[in-house]
Scaffold this motif. Structure first.
Motif, short mmCIF file in Angstrom:
data_model
loop_
_atom_site.label_atom_id
_atom_site.label_comp_id
_atom_site.label_asym_id
_atom_site.label_seq_id
_atom_site.Cartn_x
_atom_site.Cartn_y
_atom_site.Cartn_z
N MET A 1 17.81 49.72 92.87
CA MET A 1 17.81 49.33 91.33
C MET A 1 17.62 50.58 90.73
O MET A 1 18.06 50.73 89.28
CB MET A 1 16.96 48.02 91.21
CG MET A 1 17.30 46.86 91.65
SD MET A 1 16.47 45.37 91.13
CE MET A 1 17.02 44.96 89.62
N GLU A 2 16.51 51.38 90.99
CA GLU A 2 16.41 52.62 90.30
C GLU A 2 17.61 53.54 90.45
O GLU A 2 17.85 54.45 89.55
CB GLU A 2 15.24 53.03 90.89
CG GLU A 2 13.98 52.49 90.36
CD GLU A 2 12.51 53.02 90.88
OE1 GLU A 2 12.52 53.84 91.87
OE2 GLU A 2 11.54 52.17 90.46
N ASP A 3 18.38 53.69 91.45
CA ASP A 3 19.46 54.47 91.62
C ASP A 3 20.49 54.01 90.64
O ASP A 3 21.05 54.92 89.94
CB ASP A 3 19.86 54.31 93.01
CG ASP A 3 19.24 54.95 94.15
OD1 ASP A 3 18.50 55.70 93.87
OD2 ASP A 3 19.35 54.62 95.24
N ALA A 4 20.73 52.66 90.40
CA ALA A 4 21.64 52.12 89.48
C ALA A 4 21.28 52.45 88.05
O ALA A 4 22.09 52.99 87.31
CB ALA A 4 21.69 50.57 89.48
N LYS A 5 19.78 52.55 87.66
CA LYS A 5 19.48 53.10 86.63
C LYS A 5 19.81 54.72 86.22
O LYS A 5 20.33 54.94 85.06
CB LYS A 5 18.08 52.83 86.47
CG LYS A 5 17.41 53.33 85.02
CD LYS A 5 15.84 52.74 85.15
CE LYS A 5 15.24 53.57 83.92
NZ LYS A 5 13.67 53.29 84.00
N SER B 1 27.04 46.24 85.21
CA SER B 1 25.93 46.11 86.34
C SER B 1 26.48 44.60 87.08
O SER B 1 26.41 43.73 86.58
CB SER B 1 24.51 45.88 85.85
OG SER B 1 24.37 47.20 85.25
N TYR B 2 26.41 44.72 88.33
CA TYR B 2 26.77 43.84 89.17
C TYR B 2 25.42 42.90 89.59
O TYR B 2 24.34 43.50 90.02
CB TYR B 2 27.23 44.25 90.53
CG TYR B 2 27.59 43.12 91.73
CD1 TYR B 2 28.84 42.69 91.88
CD2 TYR B 2 26.59 42.54 92.53
CE1 TYR B 2 28.94 41.80 92.63
CE2 TYR B 2 26.58 41.81 93.59
CZ TYR B 2 27.99 41.24 93.52
OH TYR B 2 28.08 40.28 94.63
N LYS C 1 14.52 37.83 85.47
CA LYS C 1 13.57 39.25 85.44
C LYS C 1 14.60 40.38 85.79
O LYS C 1 14.63 41.29 85.26
CB LYS C 1 12.54 38.90 86.61
CG LYS C 1 11.47 38.20 86.09
CD LYS C 1 10.31 38.46 87.07
CE LYS C 1 10.23 37.63 88.20
NZ LYS C 1 8.95 37.80 89.13
N VAL C 2 15.65 39.76 86.59
CA VAL C 2 16.72 40.76 87.00
C VAL C 2 17.74 41.08 85.78
O VAL C 2 17.82 42.33 85.29
CB VAL C 2 17.65 40.22 88.04
CG1 VAL C 2 18.81 41.11 88.22
CG2 VAL C 2 16.95 39.92 89.38
N VAL C 3 17.96 39.89 84.96
CA VAL C 3 18.77 40.28 83.69
C VAL C 3 17.89 41.24 82.83
O VAL C 3 18.61 42.26 82.09
CB VAL C 3 18.74 38.93 83.39
CG1 VAL C 3 19.52 39.11 81.69
CG2 VAL C 3 20.08 38.16 83.96
N ARG C 4 16.61 40.79 82.64
CA ARG C 4 15.97 41.84 81.77
C ARG C 4 15.63 43.37 82.17
O ARG C 4 15.88 44.16 81.39
CB ARG C 4 14.42 41.22 81.51
CG ARG C 4 13.46 42.01 80.68
CD ARG C 4 12.08 41.19 80.41
NE ARG C 4 11.60 41.45 81.40
CZ ARG C 4 10.69 40.12 81.87
NH1 ARG C 4 10.71 39.23 80.98
NH2 ARG C 4 9.88 40.23 83.04
N TYR C 5 15.71 43.46 83.63
CA TYR C 5 15.77 44.65 83.98
C TYR C 5 17.21 45.51 83.64
O TYR C 5 17.29 46.60 83.21
CB TYR C 5 15.62 44.81 85.62
CG TYR C 5 15.47 46.05 86.13
CD1 TYR C 5 14.38 46.85 86.41
CD2 TYR C 5 16.55 46.76 86.81
CE1 TYR C 5 14.21 48.07 86.88
CE2 TYR C 5 16.53 48.00 86.89
CZ TYR C 5 15.20 48.64 87.33
OH TYR C 5 15.15 50.15 87.86
N GLN D 1 17.15 46.07 79.66
CA GLN D 1 16.06 46.94 78.99
C GLN D 1 15.98 48.29 79.70
O GLN D 1 15.52 49.39 79.23
CB GLN D 1 14.83 46.26 78.90
CG GLN D 1 14.88 45.02 78.03
CD GLN D 1 13.69 44.50 77.71
OE1 GLN D 1 12.67 44.47 78.39
NE2 GLN D 1 13.63 43.59 76.74
N GLU D 2 15.89 48.24 81.23
CA GLU D 2 15.88 49.57 82.11
C GLU D 2 17.16 50.22 82.26
O GLU D 2 17.17 51.47 81.83
CB GLU D 2 15.06 49.14 83.49
CG GLU D 2 13.81 48.25 83.28
CD GLU D 2 12.78 49.44 82.71
OE1 GLU D 2 12.93 50.59 82.97
OE2 GLU D 2 11.92 48.95 81.77
#
Ligand SMILES: [Zn+2]
Length: 711
Positions: free
Chosen positions: A109-113, A128-129, A187-191, A194-195
């Motif tokens: 997930m950090e890679d995606a960010k 984002s998938y 929580k995934v949606v928020r990431y 927001q992230e």
């Protein structure tokens, strides 16, 4: 303020603190329509990138660890993003969350960010998938032990699986009636919002398994009973079931002798209500998730993958009622295999129905078009944008040259597409109860009537139950064996015809109510006179356990026309299948094996034109494999007539095509030109005006052309 309002207030406050765009409507509570992102109105050109995280590729098996890692890194590299940008791609499609749990997926997930930061630096947007419907329990249960209660369980209590072949039993389906799972997914949606600061969230695997594989978890069993109590008063429950107390009603159970895929007509109230409940659970879950994302940033676009109109009984099989769902989305993905083509046995295959479905609910359709210019032409004609330009599977496969050529054409001529509205003088009803409860007949009839219209190039739109309340935008309403209509719907249709509208009804239309109970008095009586009425159909089968399908066969005959008030109606006994019907498929799926132009298509089209009193504003000559779509840009005072040659592989250019238009408000053409990826430069056409009609000829269509009629 209840707890839900309070929590949503907290969320909005947090978003404001982060400087994200919060829609005004959230300030006053939860909106009942999805706030729409503005950027999507300018169209969509999406490609990837890969939506699979590395860990999934490893867990799935069969790939070299090193090669998979290299591919994963390449797919989200700056080099890949730059290359896509150069090809004209505007939205980068990439992985974010696959269902292993946020702890297990954190590094990826950090890679995606990180990839999203590069994408934004290049002035592109991020898609984002997010896997909607997979819980990889091996890691998820380690992170969240309570998740054992969040999964779907069958009647035996076993986990319900995704059905990807033999070898993915590590993927459980979560239960969307369970609020704790939805809270986790938030929580995934928020990431993502927001992230990652994503621009588009793509919820994949948007469906349920068919019966007998539906969820019987305690939340669903109790949820079903509560649903019945909320939906109906005690008196209505008595009418529905014969009793009031539904505290012991269970989801339907199946027996081996009568498998659900052979059930042809659904009249059991509990099965009907269970189908409705499942559809509502999925629609409510999407609504909740979409509004949550929008409360964080209203410019985040919501994409779902429930597929489009495939010919399947989507409500019964997959818990999908598009009319309920698509209000909560802006992009609809379909992976149906209906490639734009004319088959050697004369079937014109298309995704036109799915495009029309998406347009009816203001969604962009996303599907695979990368490998065929005819599919690209179909997409631009009916979608008014590109959608997905990548290859499938979406591993790092940038668009191939032909796709890049179409992207470039679209970007150069974008003003011909943005803001265009479909011209739909004819509306075809896709009645939810008719198609869900008697799929074999009502779906086939809808498909055949649509096929007649498509191949006669009569512009039409799809009508869903809710749209019957206001039919003022149509000249003609088509009821293709719309068996189940409510009293309110019938009176709305009657009002429409008496005030000048046209009606074309076939077969069993109006003979049942929306619980599929036959009407003693046919619903359309007076509007049509020659329809055979039913007298209750329990004569066949064994001991009256099932309705006798054979007895529903209506003798074919010629259309019967009638003037009613200021309007006209036509009754057509049947859209006649041309040749022997293919053997029924499971769940009476009407796959493209059935998609033939009906034998009596000329009668059908003549009837529709007569019912419209000649007010179908465009007539386009041409071979049966030429398809047209007409759209209007009112502000620019022009019509755009999109033409696609579905047989371009065998007939590289059509003969000359004559077109006759009645432009809006009696206007006549000022200038007509053809724009096409098959032409070096646009070409101006000569035209004549006769009795306020504009007439012209299009010399030929190779694959795809747009005729721009300015007034
Ligand atoms: Zn459940």
């Amino acid at each position: 303020m209840n707890r839900r309002d309070f929590m949503e207030g907290v969320v909005v406050g947090a978003a404001v603190a982060q400087g994200l765009r919060v829609p005004q409507s959230f300030a006053a509570g939860v909106p009942d329509v999805l706030p729409r992102a503005h950027w999507i109105d300018n169209g969509l050109i999406d490609a990837g990138g890969d939506h699979e995280p590395f860990s999934f590729v490893v867990r799935r098996g069969g790939r070299s660890y090193e090669a998979a890692r290299e591919e994963y890194e390449n797919a989200q590299s700056e080099e890949m993003i730059r290359r896509l940008k150069e090809q004209g791609v505007e939205v980068f499609h990439t992985h974010l969350y696959k269902g292993f749990g946020m702890v297990a997926e954190k590094p990826e997930m950090e890679d995606a960010k990180r990839a999203a930061e590069i994408v934004h630096r290049y002035g592109m947007r991020v898609n984002s998938y997010i896997q909607w419907n997979s819980m990889m329990y091996e890691t998820f249960f380690a992170e969240e032990p309570r998740a054992k209660d969040w999964i779907q369980r069958d009647i035996e209590g076993l986990p319900v699986l995704l059905t990807y072949g033999y070898q993915q039993s590590f993927r459980y389906r979560p239960c969307f009636a369970n609020p704790e799972y939805l809270d986790y997914l938030k929580k995934v949606v928020r990431y993502a919002v927001q992230e990652v600061k994503t621009d588009l969230i793509y919820f994949d695997n948007f469906d349920y398994n068919p019966e007998p594989d539906s969820c019987h978890c305690p939340v669903c069993v109790q949820g079903f009973r509560n649903y019945l109590k909320t939906k109906y008063t005690p008196a209505q429950r008595r009418e529905r079931f014969g009793f009031e107390n539904v505290d012991f009603v269970n989801p339907p159970q199946w027996n081996r002798q009568n498998p659900p895929e052979r059930l042809q007509i659904i009249f059991d109230p509990a099965i009907q209500e269970w189908i409705d409940y499942r559809c509502q659970v999925l629609a409510d879950a999407l609504r909740q998730m979409a509004l949550y994302a929008k409360s964080l940033n209203s410019e985040v676009v919501i994409e779902v993958n429930p597929h489009g109109i495939t010919g399947g009984n989507r409500a019964f099989e997959a818990a999908l009622d598009h009319a309920r769902l698509l209000k909560w989305a802006e992009v609809l993905l379909t992976e149906e295999e209906n490639p734009a083509s004319l088959t050697s046995d004369g079937r014109l295959i298309s995704k036109i129905r799915s495009y029309k479905l998406a347009r009816r609910f203001n969604n962009v359709l996303v599907t695979y078009i990368w490998d065929d210019p005819v599919a690209m032409g179909e997409c631009l004609s009916f979608n008014q944008t590109i959608g997905f330009a990548g290859r499938y599977p979406s591993a790092p496969h940038p668009p191939p040259p032909e796709m890049v050529r179409y992207i470039s054409f679209y970007r150069k001529n974008r003003d011909l597409y943005v803001g265009a509205e479909d011209v739909t003088p004819v509306g075809v009803l896709r009645s939810y109860p008719s198609i869900t409860y008697h799929h074999a007949r009502a779906q086939l009839s809808a498909i055949l009537m649509e096929q007649a219209l498509i191949q006669a190039r009569v512009p039409f739109g799809l009508v869903f139950d809710e749209h019957l309340r206001d039919l003022s935008k149509y000249r003609v309403l088509v009821l293709p064996d719309s068996e189940c209509l409510s009293n309110e719907q019938l009176s709305s249709i009657r009002h429409f015809v008496e005030n000048g509208g046209g009606l074309v009804a076939t077969g069993l239309s109006g003979l049942y109510d929306t619980w599929r109970r036959w009407r003693v008095e046919p619903g359309l009586r007076g509007l049509v006179d020659t329809q055979q009425s039913l007298t209750g159909n329990w004569i066949g089968g064994c001991c009256g356990y099932e309705e006798d399908v054979e007895a529903l066969k209506i003798p074919t005959g010629l259309p019967v026309r009638k003037e009613v008030g200021k309007g006209r109606s036509v009754y057509i006994p049947e859209a006649v299948y041309d040749g022997p019907l293919p053997e029924p498929e499971h769940y009476f799926n009407i796959s493209n094996r059935f998609w033939k132009r009906p034998k009596n298509w000329e009668d059908i089209i003549d009837s529709i034109r007569w019912a419209a009193k000649g007010e179908i504003p465009v007539e386009i000559d041409g071979p049966e494999f030429l398809v047209a779509n007409v759209v209007q840009q009112s502000g620019k005072q022009r019509w755009l007539i999109h033409l696609v040659n579905y047989n371009a592989k065998n007939v590289p250019a059509t003969p000359s095509i004559d077109v006759k238009c009645q432009l809006p408000q009696g206007k006549t053409a000022r200038e007509i030109k053809i724009v096409s990826p098959d032409l070096e430069t646009p070409r101006t056409l000569n035209f004549t005006v006769q009795n306020s009609a504009t007439l012209f000829s299009v010399p030929e269509v190779k694959v795809y052309s747009v005729v721009v009629v300015n007034w």
